[in-house]
Design a protein around this motif. Structure first.
Motif, PDB file in Angstrom:
ATOM      1  N   GLU A   1       1.820  -6.227   6.768  1.00 47.94           N
ATOM      2  CA  GLU A   1       0.391  -6.437   6.972  1.00 47.94           C
ATOM      3  C   GLU A   1       0.078  -7.905   7.224  1.00 47.94           C
ATOM      4  O   GLU A   1      -0.757  -8.248   8.066  1.00 47.94           O
TER       5      GLU A   1
ATOM      6  N   MET B   1      -7.789  -4.386   3.253  1.00 45.72           N
ATOM      7  CA  MET B   1      -8.160  -3.157   3.946  1.00 45.72           C
ATOM      8  C   MET B   1      -9.621  -2.744   3.736  1.00 45.72           C
ATOM      9  O   MET B   1     -10.203  -2.088   4.582  1.00 45.72           O
TER      10      MET B   1
ATOM     11  N   GLY C   1       3.323  -5.450   2.227  1.00 48.76           N
ATOM     12  CA  GLY C   1       2.505  -6.652   2.335  1.00 48.76           C
ATOM     13  C   GLY C   1       2.982  -7.543   3.462  1.00 48.76           C
ATOM     14  O   GLY C   1       2.187  -8.064   4.255  1.00 48.76           O
TER      15      GLY C   1
ATOM     16  N   THR D   1      -4.105  -3.581  -1.675  1.00 46.37           N
ATOM     17  CA  THR D   1      -4.528  -3.732  -0.292  1.00 46.37           C
ATOM     18  C   THR D   1      -6.045  -3.827  -0.178  1.00 46.37           C
ATOM     19  O   THR D   1      -6.585  -3.968   0.900  1.00 46.37           O
TER      20      THR D   1
ATOM     21  N   ILE E   1      -5.302   4.709   2.435  1.00 44.90           N
ATOM     22  CA  ILE E   1      -4.177   4.022   1.784  1.00 44.90           C
ATOM     23  C   ILE E   1      -3.710   4.826   0.583  1.00 44.90           C
ATOM     24  O   ILE E   1      -2.514   5.048   0.381  1.00 44.90           O
TER      25      ILE E   1
END
Ligand SMILES: Nc1ncnc2c1ncn2[C@@H]1O[C@H](COP(=O)(O)OP(=O)(O)O)[C@@H](O)[C@H]1O
Ligand SMILES: [Mg+2]
Lengths: 262, 409
Positions: B212, B31, B209, B27, B52
């Motif tokens: 997101e 992120m 995923g 991520t 995370i």
């Protein structure tokens, strides 16, 4: 008699390892056929190839259900094999531990029934009739297998021997014409083994389902089987009646040792 | 703690660390790095990485506990089927106790909006939405055993379906409701197709995923979803064209949610003891054995994803109608994590447990506002403690029992 299961030149390689090397096996209808061999000989791998868990790297598998034509099942999906009437149990028990004993068997009826999501929600007459039939049939099978007291118990709470029997019950619920048993007596005490022997014989004679079993318990195999295959290092060493296998010098050398002739 | 337990424990910890490192790595681009196009600099949001890492560690740990793969405290599974019964369990499983309890709940539910403020009714409506979301996700996670960390995507699908249909075509709430559910279901199947082969941690990573990506698409595809500013002016549900003031609309929405909850419970309850429901369970219990029983794994997985996401779609539409405004910020990973926590805390596979879990997790933080930002930390700690001492959740799912009359022979 036409064989109901034929493996022709079946091979399975894991990297460089030849777990099965051009194996030929015929299983005849109405018989109990046994497959024996030392640990790591490739017996379970053979079952896994038949039941679609592995895709064999060479050779073919055919089935001929009673009243049906000869059919190639090489490399088809696991559930298709069961739909086609070949059911199995596993060497390491694989029951559904957090479902009840009865539900374990009811799962076996899945491929012979058809209620869908809508039926489940509406509970229409057809669905309910089918559901009742599933329950009744599953209970009947459990009764024949000898598990009647604990039908609502979570399967994980069954004693070990009963769990093995439950796995057989569950396989029988799929209406097979051929039942594959992978070391069904493993871990059982002498009494449980004797009960198992009677059960396997009744599966052949009363249920009229052919049985193909892998087993280490020689007394059980020799007493039970109509025909025996011996495997070693992925190759077929011998086939014959229990009597012939007992006297086969190669078999004695490779596997059985002294205790069989005794 | 015996040494064996301790080793297993450490193993679970270790695996959870590995998973969290993976998550942080995967991520990272989304992120941590942010290109600030206005000042033309790259922002490094290291705190996000920490979040995370901690979040995925906790979740992975929790999941391992739940599936009993890493640390199997689940062996002494408790319930009617061979073990001790908890008092909550008894309340649920014994008619003598459950009927009066149900009556009391019904009365409270009926009078709640009339004795409390709009604010409280609103919160309760939100809690009820999470009840439905929890029950929906439970089909996928609790029953079929497929760890889905992108559930929020289906929720968003429902919300945006209504928002966009209204915005472009003036479609009303009642038509948008089934269409939103349909959109979410289709999206569920579309996600299920590529992940059919994945299990456990891998499935978790891919679905995470997916969730997101869905949010990022909504955030960045301005022509389609109007970007971060979202879509506003979405009408509240109508009732035969009646004019409603703020208070009436809130109460109306509350009762709509009560109705949806009842429908959900009804459907989910019927599903779980049906042929399909059993197939889902079998898939969770043992994928190979399930197939060896003649069950088509692919069909079951698709069914699970479709059935699960339908509910998220429905609630999504209601969410859009409730807030009259949707934007991508409402559909972050935290939302998925929250719903998953409800399922895990409440007890996977138990309807009543999930209802309690949802009410606890949504209502408690509202009343614990004093704790401010520590709420989430508290939350994580409670989850871990819960998993250690009661990994099967507040209420264990109890399987249906059958009675047979043994006829004499
Ligand atoms: N999935 C697999 N991958 C790699 N090797 C395997 C696999 N399955 C079995 N084998 C190997 O194949 C050989 C035969 O194994 P198996 O069929 O389980 O033996 P048996 O059941 O006769 O004891 C063993 O050497 C085993 O290690
Ligand atoms: Mg073996």
């Amino acid at each position: 008699m036409n064989p109901i299961l034929e493996a022709k030149n079946l091979s399975m390689n894991f990297g460089g390892l030849k777990a099965l090397d051009r194996v030929d096996i015929d299983v005849l209808p109405g018989q109990i056929t046994a497959l024996i061999g030392p640990n790591g000989a490739g017996k379970t791998t053979f079952f896994n190839c038949i039941t679609g868990i592995y895709s064999p790297t060479g050779g073919d598998i055919f089935i001929t259900p009673s009243g049906g034509g000869r059919k190639k099942i090489t490399g088809i999906n696991i559930h298709k094999v069961t739909e086609n009437g070949v059911a199995r149990t596993f060497q390491n028990i694989r029951i559904f531990p957090d479902m009840t004993v009865l539900e374990n068997v009811m799962i076996g009826r899945h491929c012979r029934t058809e209620a869908g999501v809508l039926g489940a929600i509406l509970r229409d007459k057809g669905t309910m009739t089918e559901e009742k039939a599933i329950v009744a049939r599953s209970y009947e099978i459990l009764k024949k297998i000898g598990i009647t007291e604990h039908v609502n118990l979570l399967a994980r709470n069954l004693p070990y021997g009963a769990q093995r029997r439950l796995e057989i019950a569950r396989a029988l619920a799929t209406d097979p014409f051929l039942l594959l048993l992978d070391e069904p007596a493993a871990g059982m005490n002498p009494q449980e083994t004797r009960d198992l022997e009677a059960l396997i014989i009744s599966i052949r004679d009363e249920w009229e389902i052919s049985v193909f079993l892998i087993e280490h318990d020689m007394r059980l195999v020799m007493g039970l089987s109509d025909s025996v295959y011996v495997m070693d290092y992925g190759e077929m060493l011998a086939r014959g009646t229990p009597q012939e296998i007992r006297q086969n010098p190669e078999v004695i050398k490779a596997y059985l040792g002294e205790d069989v002739s005794a | 703690m015996s040494t064996l337990n301790y080793t297993k424990y450490m193993e679970g910890m270790k695996q959870a660390v590995v998973v969290s490192l993976w998550f942080m790595f995967l991520t990272f681009p989304i992120m941590v790095i942010r290109v600030n196009t206005i000042e033309n600099i790259i922002e490094w949001r290291w705190m996000n990485m920490l979040y995370i890492g901690a979040g995925s560690f906790i979740l992975s740990f929790v999941w391992r506990k739940m599936s009993g793969r890493g640390i199997s405290a689940r062996k002494e599974s408790i319930g009617a089927q061979g073990g001790r019964k908890f008092y909550l369990q008894r309340l649920v499983s014994e008619k003598r106790l459950s009927l009066p309890a149900l009556g009391i709940v019904a009365v409270i539910a009926l009078f709640f909006p009339f004795v409390s403020s709009i604010y409280q009714t609103n919160i309760m409506t939100t809690a009820l939405m999470y009840v439905v979301l929890g029950l929906g996700l439970n089909i996928v996670v609790g029953q079929a055993g497929l760890l889905n960390l992108g559930y929020v995507a289906f929720y968003a699908a429902g919300a945006y379906t209504y928002a966009l249909l209204y915005h472009h075509f003036g479609v009303g709430f009642w038509l948008a409701l089934p269409l939103g559910a349909l959109a979410a279901t289709v999206l569920g199947v579309l996600l299920a197709l590529p992940v059919l082969r994945l299990q456990g941690d891998y499935l978790a990573i891919v679905t995470l995923g997916f969730g997101e990506i869905t949010r990022l698409v909504l955030e960045n595809w301005n022509e389609f979803s109007y970007g971060p500013s979202g879509i506003s002016g979405i009408p509240r549900p109508g009732l035969f064209g009646m004019e409603m003031d703020m208070h009436e609309a809130t109460v109306y929405l509350y009762f709509l949610m009560i109705l949806l909850c009842i429908i959900t419970i009804f459907v989910v309850n019927r599903l779980q003891d049906s042929r399909i429901g059993r197939a889902l369970l079998a898939l969770r219990e043992d994928e190979i054995a399930c197939q060896a029983m003649g069950i088509n794994k692919t069909m079951v997985k698709l069914t699970a994803f479709a059935l699960g996401s339908t509910w998220a779609g429905l609630v999504g539409v209601i969410f859009a109608a409730k807030t009259t405004f949707v934007n991508p910020a409402s559909f972050t990973f935290l939302e998925s994590a929250m719903i998953l926590s409800i399922v895990v805390l409440g007890g996977t596979g138990s309807i009543i447990g999930i209802i309690i879990g949802a009410l606890l997790l949504i209502l408690l933080p509202e009343y614990l506002r004093a704790f401010g930002d520590y709420r989430m930390l508290l939350f994580g700690i409670i989850m871990v403690i819960m998993m250690i001492f009661r990994p099967q959740g507040i209420v264990t799912g109890v399987r249906k029992t059958y009675e047979f009359h043994t006829e004499e022979k």
